[in-house]
Design a protein around this motif. Sequence first.
Motif, PDB file in Angstrom:
ATOM      1  N   ARG A   6       5.665  89.604  30.412  1.00 41.10           N
ATOM      2  CA  ARG A   6       6.840  89.736  31.205  1.00 41.10           C
ATOM      3  C   ARG A   6       7.701  88.689  31.462  1.00 41.10           C
ATOM      4  O   ARG A   6       8.714  88.994  32.109  1.00 41.10           O
ATOM      5  CB  ARG A   6       6.046  90.192  32.597  1.00 41.10           C
ATOM      6  CG  ARG A   6       5.512  91.433  32.745  1.00 41.10           C
ATOM      7  CD  ARG A   6       5.530  92.123  34.268  1.00 41.10           C
ATOM      8  NE  ARG A   6       4.633  91.228  35.197  1.00 41.10           N
ATOM      9  CZ  ARG A   6       5.074  90.921  36.194  1.00 41.10           C
ATOM     10  NH1 ARG A   6       6.360  91.211  37.016  1.00 41.10           N
ATOM     11  NH2 ARG A   6       4.176  90.113  37.171  1.00 41.10           N
ATOM     12  N   ARG A 219      11.936  96.499  25.593  1.00 46.04           N
ATOM     13  CA  ARG A 219      12.563  95.823  26.923  1.00 46.04           C
ATOM     14  C   ARG A 219      12.770  97.052  28.023  1.00 46.04           C
ATOM     15  O   ARG A 219      12.549  96.692  29.334  1.00 46.04           O
ATOM     16  CB  ARG A 219      13.954  95.239  26.953  1.00 46.04           C
ATOM     17  CG  ARG A 219      13.655  93.903  25.852  1.00 46.04           C
ATOM     18  CD  ARG A 219      14.993  93.223  25.702  1.00 46.04           C
ATOM     19  NE  ARG A 219      14.811  91.747  25.158  1.00 46.04           N
ATOM     20  CZ  ARG A 219      15.452  91.120  24.195  1.00 46.04           C
ATOM     21  NH1 ARG A 219      16.662  91.834  23.751  1.00 46.04           N
ATOM     22  NH2 ARG A 219      15.001  89.896  23.778  1.00 46.04           N
ATOM     23  N   HIS A 222       9.667  97.812  30.192  1.00 42.10           N
ATOM     24  CA  HIS A 222       9.308  96.609  31.146  1.00 42.10           C
ATOM     25  C   HIS A 222      10.210  97.070  32.434  1.00 42.10           C
ATOM     26  O   HIS A 222      10.476  96.255  33.229  1.00 42.10           O
ATOM     27  CB  HIS A 222       9.584  95.399  30.746  1.00 42.10           C
ATOM     28  CG  HIS A 222       8.186  94.897  29.981  1.00 42.10           C
ATOM     29  ND1 HIS A 222       7.293  94.572  30.698  1.00 42.10           N
ATOM     30  CD2 HIS A 222       7.726  95.011  28.570  1.00 42.10           C
ATOM     31  CE1 HIS A 222       6.162  94.236  29.738  1.00 42.10           C
ATOM     32  NE2 HIS A 222       6.568  94.614  28.539  1.00 42.10           N
ATOM     33  N   GLU A 223      11.142  97.961  32.275  1.00 40.86           N
ATOM     34  CA  GLU A 223      11.850  98.241  33.403  1.00 40.86           C
ATOM     35  C   GLU A 223      11.295  98.825  34.407  1.00 40.86           C
ATOM     36  O   GLU A 223      10.181  99.631  34.232  1.00 40.86           O
ATOM     37  CB  GLU A 223      13.276  99.193  33.037  1.00 40.86           C
ATOM     38  CG  GLU A 223      14.237  98.671  32.093  1.00 40.86           C
ATOM     39  CD  GLU A 223      15.012  97.481  32.716  1.00 40.86           C
ATOM     40  OE1 GLU A 223      15.232  97.311  34.015  1.00 40.86           O
ATOM     41  OE2 GLU A 223      15.394  96.221  32.101  1.00 40.86           O
ATOM     42  N   GLN A 277       5.812  99.887  35.840  1.00 37.35           N
ATOM     43  CA  GLN A 277       7.146  99.768  35.000  1.00 37.35           C
ATOM     44  C   GLN A 277       6.925 101.168  34.266  1.00 37.35           C
ATOM     45  O   GLN A 277       6.258 101.701  34.099  1.00 37.35           O
ATOM     46  CB  GLN A 277       7.092  98.824  34.153  1.00 37.35           C
ATOM     47  CG  GLN A 277       7.332  97.186  35.073  1.00 37.35           C
ATOM     48  CD  GLN A 277       7.181  95.954  34.119  1.00 37.35           C
ATOM     49  OE1 GLN A 277       6.642  96.056  33.179  1.00 37.35           O
ATOM     50  NE2 GLN A 277       7.641  94.918  34.740  1.00 37.35           N
ATOM     51  N   TYR A 280       4.253  99.777  31.340  1.00 40.47           N
ATOM     52  CA  TYR A 280       3.505  98.789  31.463  1.00 40.47           C
ATOM     53  C   TYR A 280       3.026  98.838  32.950  1.00 40.47           C
ATOM     54  O   TYR A 280       4.016  99.168  33.992  1.00 40.47           O
ATOM     55  CB  TYR A 280       3.933  97.462  31.084  1.00 40.47           C
ATOM     56  CG  TYR A 280       4.315  97.162  29.747  1.00 40.47           C
ATOM     57  CD1 TYR A 280       3.023  96.743  28.924  1.00 40.47           C
ATOM     58  CD2 TYR A 280       5.232  97.443  29.057  1.00 40.47           C
ATOM     59  CE1 TYR A 280       3.509  96.538  27.649  1.00 40.47           C
ATOM     60  CE2 TYR A 280       5.487  97.418  27.873  1.00 40.47           C
ATOM     61  CZ  TYR A 280       4.438  96.767  27.026  1.00 40.47           C
ATOM     62  OH  TYR A 280       4.571  96.707  25.599  1.00 40.47           O
ATOM     63  N   ALA A 282       2.510  95.845  35.484  1.00 42.87           N
ATOM     64  CA  ALA A 282       2.459  94.679  35.332  1.00 42.87           C
ATOM     65  C   ALA A 282       1.843  93.919  36.556  1.00 42.87           C
ATOM     66  O   ALA A 282       2.235  94.189  37.637  1.00 42.87           O
ATOM     67  CB  ALA A 282       3.954  94.125  35.450  1.00 42.87           C
ATOM     68  N   ASP A 292       0.328  92.353  31.472  1.00 47.29           N
ATOM     69  CA  ASP A 292       0.883  93.615  31.174  1.00 47.29           C
ATOM     70  C   ASP A 292       0.192  94.635  30.482  1.00 47.29           C
ATOM     71  O   ASP A 292      -0.080  94.515  29.237  1.00 47.29           O
ATOM     72  CB  ASP A 292       1.994  93.345  30.612  1.00 47.29           C
ATOM     73  CG  ASP A 292       3.214  92.479  30.986  1.00 47.29           C
ATOM     74  OD1 ASP A 292       3.069  92.409  32.537  1.00 47.29           O
ATOM     75  OD2 ASP A 292       4.141  91.957  30.761  1.00 47.29           O
TER      76      ASP A 292
END
Length: 313
Positions: A6, A219, A222-223, A277, A280, A282, A292
């Motif tokens: 992360r 990416r 991971h938002e 996310q 993931y 987190a 994660d």
Amino acid sequence: MRPISRRAIPCLIAAALTLSLGGLAGCAPKGGQSMPFTGGDATEAAETEGDSASEPVAAVTSSDYFNLDGAYLDTSYVDPNGSNGQMLYVFHTLTAPDSGLQTSSNSMQLRVCDEEAARSGNASAGERIFANMDASGDLMTSYYYDNVIETVQYGNEFKMVSTFLVSPAQMEAGHFLLFKDDDVPGLDSIIVPTESVVACSSPEEIAEIADPAGVEAARAAHEPADEATVQAVNDAINFYEFYTIYGGLNLKFYFEAPNYFEERTTGQGNSGTYEVQQGYIACTYDNGNTVDIPWEWKEDGSISLDIANGVGL
């Protein structure tokens, strides 16, 4: 693929990879040449067998089963064993035109030889280098990177990256990369000059060039998830325990609304808070460490948590 940490990783380059392996923005070919390497195939190489020994060794980057997508050297790599080795990333696409293949990122072997050995096709030239799985594959989500055996079904393609710890001397101009994998027919026909290996300053830089789509997907995963997804995931994980075995230890993750989690191994436990996310869960421990855990919906509508890969960052 191993999941991405992360910790924020800045975007270093916005250049797309072409099928050539020449100099790209932010990286440079090892031989210092400005001309891009366009490669060749086994058929073209066979047609040059009768040429004079003074002719340069023909580069061969594809066969019926194998296509080299790119070769990159991470010059920033620090070997934990104290050598001056650097990490070589070999991106390739496998094809199964007439039968299935069994493969993993750990399957391929590498030899680095001189021009004479490459010209003669000496299969035992140079030191045999086994795949090294200590590299970072976090961002290259379009390419498989793991030591678990995967099957490439008949008629399908499979993108994979293998990594090797090599010395700077082996990567000097004038050397050639030869590959071996008993499960990939014709792989020993592939010949790659070290001049076409692209030197980069970090694994992130390599990923940005070799797999920009994979970087974008990694990416995006991971938002923060939207409200509906957060609620659905919470409903699926809250007040449930998820188990795995990691490093010979029984490992349990327990989640409780709204964002509390516990991680327990034999006789020990840690806790913290989590965030849902897009791809993931987190987890941030009370001591500041992070894990994660990849998640996805299964066909039956239940959730799957890849805990072993999550804690294996």
